[in-house]
Design an enzyme around this catalytic site. Structure first.
Site: not given
Ligand SMILES: Nc1ncnc2c1ncn2[C@@H]1O[C@H](COP(=O)(O)OP(=O)(O)OP(=O)(O)O)[C@@H](O)[C@H]1O
Length: 853
Positions: A457, A459-460, A463-465, A576, A578, A581, A594, A635
């Site tokens: 979906l 990756q931040g 983390g990878k989602v 955070d 925006k 999120n 997030d 941000t």
């Molecule tokens: N519950 C969810 N349902 C659908 N998509 C999600 C969900 N959680 C996260 N995502 C997708 O995954 C992406 C990365 O998630 P997230 O931002 O939580 O990761 P992160 O590693 O914490 O990123 P960040 O660097 O912003 O902290 C998001 O941009 C979103 O598109």
């Protein structure tokens, strides 16, 4: 939260939920910062100097920077080392900050039950800002507001560089200045965690692969900004009334803003080039190796009029449980959510009422001097009523043993709904039992192998989602996976623990639900509700103008306000906010996600209901009163002035970001955006917000934005009672806060086009399609070893993880009550692109009509 730029790897994964706008539009995106702001930019104070000496350095920011860039993988200790450098001498050093925090929370919660009641005037319900007839309270004009905020006419000019936005081809994003660069700390495999001895593709190396993929898109990072570390803000940036430049240390005071481009003479050559390079990418992930330990100051509440200060008499002898969020009432929330929900308990001289009575109005308290004043408080999970039922049940089972009555009879005759009863104590590890959210969760019932990957979906930063389906149930979830080695390496352990804590503690219709969390040898997993609509930012981008109408903005901002109110009530500061999120639920309602930049206030206080029965409001500001933290997080375009100044910030930062968010929703760009980070910060500190004159925005909306964007946090809207201040602003006059979930969302997300569905792909391959038409075999080749490991490792239960493991505080647990609301995987479904269709049930004229479910 990141957007995923579709890159050369786009054949492997579709974009973040694969929205249908062009990739170019998404190229630049925002960046979250997280760092301890360089000490040299703070007003010197005794404690800070002490902290510096504790760090054993005359140039602490540089040394810390060097530390951060030191590739030393002796990671377990380094985090604590840093903590030592930051915690001022005299402040007890946090040896196990995470467990301490959770312990504190549980202590706080325990205290809450015993705690004497604050001095409160009470009304008959916990509904914060509605009067007895459910109408919003009148909005009081604040005499203390800056005069500028009343100058509604001054809208023709768009000062600073923001004007360039209007001239540019798109009103769209220009947030991150450039393509992000690789974090300098990515090291070859094997240098990471001592535990990480298996595949070279796991852990850090694996993350390097991830980050490679991210190279062509902008990032959300929590970064130490070398701009601050070595340069500081231009003098003109500090011209606002609250900043005293004389308090800047000489090393950071500059005569000319051009000096900002020049690293300090004391820098070594290497560092010079590092900083210089970093400056070129000041807001992206070259700044990524951060210190996760926050420097926190807890100030005594000096307001003598504060009713919570000092000792309070013990009041009620029993409790009434009320919903913390009036918006639950009549909402579409599944009933299972309520029992687990942290609740507000109104202590007064009532009989115990169960949480199932919470929908009915509470009886009017007998106002009889102090003794009649109830206090609202939070409890972790288990309502008193449930306890009572358990006792009843226990007694009943004893009776059964003596032949008096049967257990089932006792359950039937119980005044409490039967589904609230846990007849058997669920399995919980010792560590889980110590957590504030323990009664919501039990021993984990899934592991990595329980899930099948469907697609990435997004990756931040770390983390990878993945979109996954649970094999047993076919239910869809968003599984966020973190590499332990990476977390250790980058000192993100506290962040992930904070994220788990907040997700696990929260139970709110606009906050994403955590179903399971667990760890394996190499990874940490958060299994969350899948928000099919993806990022709200994406939805905005699909609009021609990249913005939405005022009425739609009201919808989204009201839901965001409710979510932030809830977080503040729990003592969390989000930090955070925006559009990236904010995720969109399949219903079109928002879901905040997030939380790794969020922080929990220390010594949080109970919320208080203020006012009379006719005009009551819930004071959530008090929950984190006196708490200041000075991490540099957020941000760039959303950073509040107090964060930029580095003098500490409070929950008021969330109201600032709400102002920016509303502005961005309406205009498609943020109000203080500059050509570069430096300019943006300068604009934030100096410029008044201006509005493009080509937009039909109401006076009340502009007024709300202006009040939220007051630079002086103590005068900002929300500084008096928190969310209640915002909720009663005329802009929200028509909003029925208790029925938010029943509002018709402006946009309904729908999955429209096929994306890559790993499940189908795998099935195809199993079916002799290995050669695969359409290059599918290539895609399979790109399914990395790392991803395989992620979904193959065994779960490590809490009791297996040793006390000295850096992740021992990360609980492997499953939500007790699975609400079964998650989407179910369907073979025929598309898991590719999302489109957002305007909701036909909603129009300008009826947007505030509510529908019945
Ligand atoms: N519950 C969810 N349902 C659908 N998509 C999600 C969900 N959680 C996260 N995502 C997708 O995954 C992406 C990365 O998630 P997230 O931002 O939580 O990761 P992160 O590693 O914490 O990123 P960040 O660097 O912003 O902290 C998001 O941009 C979103 O598109």
């Amino acid at each position: 939260m990141d957007t995923l730029q579709v890159t050369s790897h786009s054949n492997l994964v579709s974009g973040n939920n694969g929205t249908s706008h062009s990739n170019e539009e998404l190229r630049t995106r925002s960046v979250s910062f997280s760092k301890l702001i360089a000490r040299s930019f703070r007003k010197p104070s005794g404690t800070e100097n002490e902290a510096e000496s504790a760090a054993g350095s005359t140039s602490p920011s540089l040394n810390r920077k060097q530390q951060r860039h030191n590739q030393n993988p002796a990671v377990f200790d380094s985090e604590n080392e840093d903590a030592g450098a930051q915690v001022p001498t005299g402040t007890p050093k946090e040896t196990t900050p995470d467990s301490q925090q959770s312990e504190k929370l549980s202590v706080r919660l325990r205290k809450m039950f015993k705690k004497p009641s604050p001095d409160v005037t009470c009304e008959k319900s916990a509904s914060p800002s509605l009067n007895s007839s459910g109408a919003p309270l009148p909005y009081p004009e604040s005499p203390s507001l800056e005069p500028a905020i009343f100058q509604l006419g001054n809208e023709g000019t768009h000062s600073g560089t923001a004007g360039s936005y209007r001239g540019s081809s798109s009103l769209g994003r220009g947030r991150s200045p450039s393509t992000p660069i690789m974090p300098s700390h990515i090291v070859p495999a094997g240098n990471g965690s001592p535990r990480n001895t298996r595949s070279p593709t796991a852990g850090i190396a694996g993350q390097a692969v991830l980050n490679d993929r991210r190279n062509t898109r902008s990032d959300t990072v929590r970064s130490s900004n070398p701009y601050f570390a070595c340069q500081g803000l231009p003098p003109h940036a500090f011209s606002s009334q609250e900043f005293d430049p004389t308090n800047m240390s000489s090393s950071t005071r500059h005569e000319d803003s051009t000096i900002l481009m020049t690293p300090p003479a004391s820098s070594s050559t290497g560092m010079t080039s590092y900083f210089h390079n970093s400056y070129q990418n000041a807001s992206n992930k070259s700044l990524n190796d951060i210190n996760e330990n926050e420097e926190v100051e807890v100030f005594k509440n000096t307001d003598p009029s504060d009713p919570t200060a000092g000792n309070k008499p013990v009041l009620g002898k029993s409790s009434i449980v009320a919903a913390p969020m009036p918006s639950y009432a009549g909402s579409s929330l599944s009933p299972q959510l309520f029992p687990e929900n942290p609740v507000i308990v109104v202590e007064q001289n009532y009989e115990i009422k169960s949480k199932f009575d919470e929908m009915s109005p509470l009886p009017s308290p007998q106002m009889n001097g102090d003794a009649a004043k109830p206090v609202l408080r939070r409890v972790a999970s288990e309502p008193n009523a449930l306890q009572a039922v358990k006792e009843q049940t226990l007694k009943a089972s004893h009776k059964t043993a003596n032949g008096y009555s049967s257990l089932s009879n006792s359950v039937k005759t119980s005044p409490i709904a039967p589904y609230a009863i846990e007849l058997e104590e669920p399995q919980r590890s010792r560590r889980l039992r110590n957590k504030s959210f323990s009664s919501k969760f039990k021993e984990v019932i899934v592991g990595p192998t329980s899930f099948e990957k469907i697609k990435l979906l997004g990756q931040g930063d770390v983390g990878k989602v993945y979109l996954v389906k649970e094999r047993k149930t076919n239910r869809l979830y968003a599984l966020k996976i973190f590499s332990k080695a990476e977390m250790i390496k980058r000192k993100k352990i506290k962040r992930i623990l904070a994220e788990q804590e907040i997700l696990a503690t929260s139970n709110h219709p606009f906050i994403v639900t955590l179903y399971h969390s667990f760890q394996s040898e190499d990874y940490l997993y958060l299994c969350m509700e899948y928000c099919m609509g993806g990022e709200f930012f994406r939805a905005l981008q699909t609009r021609k103008t990249k913005c939405i109408e005022e009425d739609e903005a009201r919808f989204y901002s009201s839901e965001v306000t409710a979510a932030i109110e809830y977080l503040h009530l729990m003592g969390f500061i989000y930090r955070d906010l925006k559009p990236e999120n904010i995720l969109l639920h399949k219903s079109g309602h928002i879901m905040l996600s997030d939380f790794d930049l969020s922080v929990q206030a220390k010594d949080t206080k109970d919320p208080v209901v203020k006012g009379s029965a006719q005009s009551s409001l819930l004071d959530t500001k008090i929950c984190s009163d006196g708490f200041r933290t000075n991490s540099f997080v957020g941000t760039e375009e959303y950073l509040a002035p107090e964060v930029i100044r580095g003098n500490g910030h409070t929950a008021a930062v969330d109201w600032w970001t709400l102002g920016i968010l509303i502005y961005e929703m309406l205009f498609g760009f943020t109000p203080f955006k500059g050509d570069n980070t430096n300019r943006t910060f300068s604009n934030v500190l100096k410029n008044d917000v201006t509005f493009p004159n080509n937009n039909e925005i109401s006076r009340s909306c502009k007024d709300l934005i202006r009040r939220l964007l007051i630079k002086n946090e103590s005068k900002r809207l929300g500084s008096k009672f928190g969310a209640s201040d915002i909720k009663k602003h005329p802009f929200f006059k028509k909003v029925q806060w208790s029925l938010l979930r029943n509002q018709e969302p402006p946009l309904i997300p729908a999955l429209t086009e096929n994306g890559y569905d790993f499940t189908r792909l795998t099935n195809n391959l199993k079916g002799n399609d290995k050669g695969g038409a359409n290059g599918k075999n290539t895609m399979v080749d790109e399914v990395t070893e790392q991803e395989k490991i992620m979904f193959e490792e065994k779960v490590e239960r809490d009791d297996i993880v040793s006390d000295d493991d850096p992740f021992h505080d990360f609980n492997s647990m499953s939500l007790m009550k699975q609400d079964n609301n998650s989407l179910i995987y369907g073979d025929q479904n598309s898991y590719g692109k999302v489109s957002y269709t305007p909701n036909q049930n909603r129009s300008r004229s009826n947007s505030h009509r509510f529908f019945k479910r």
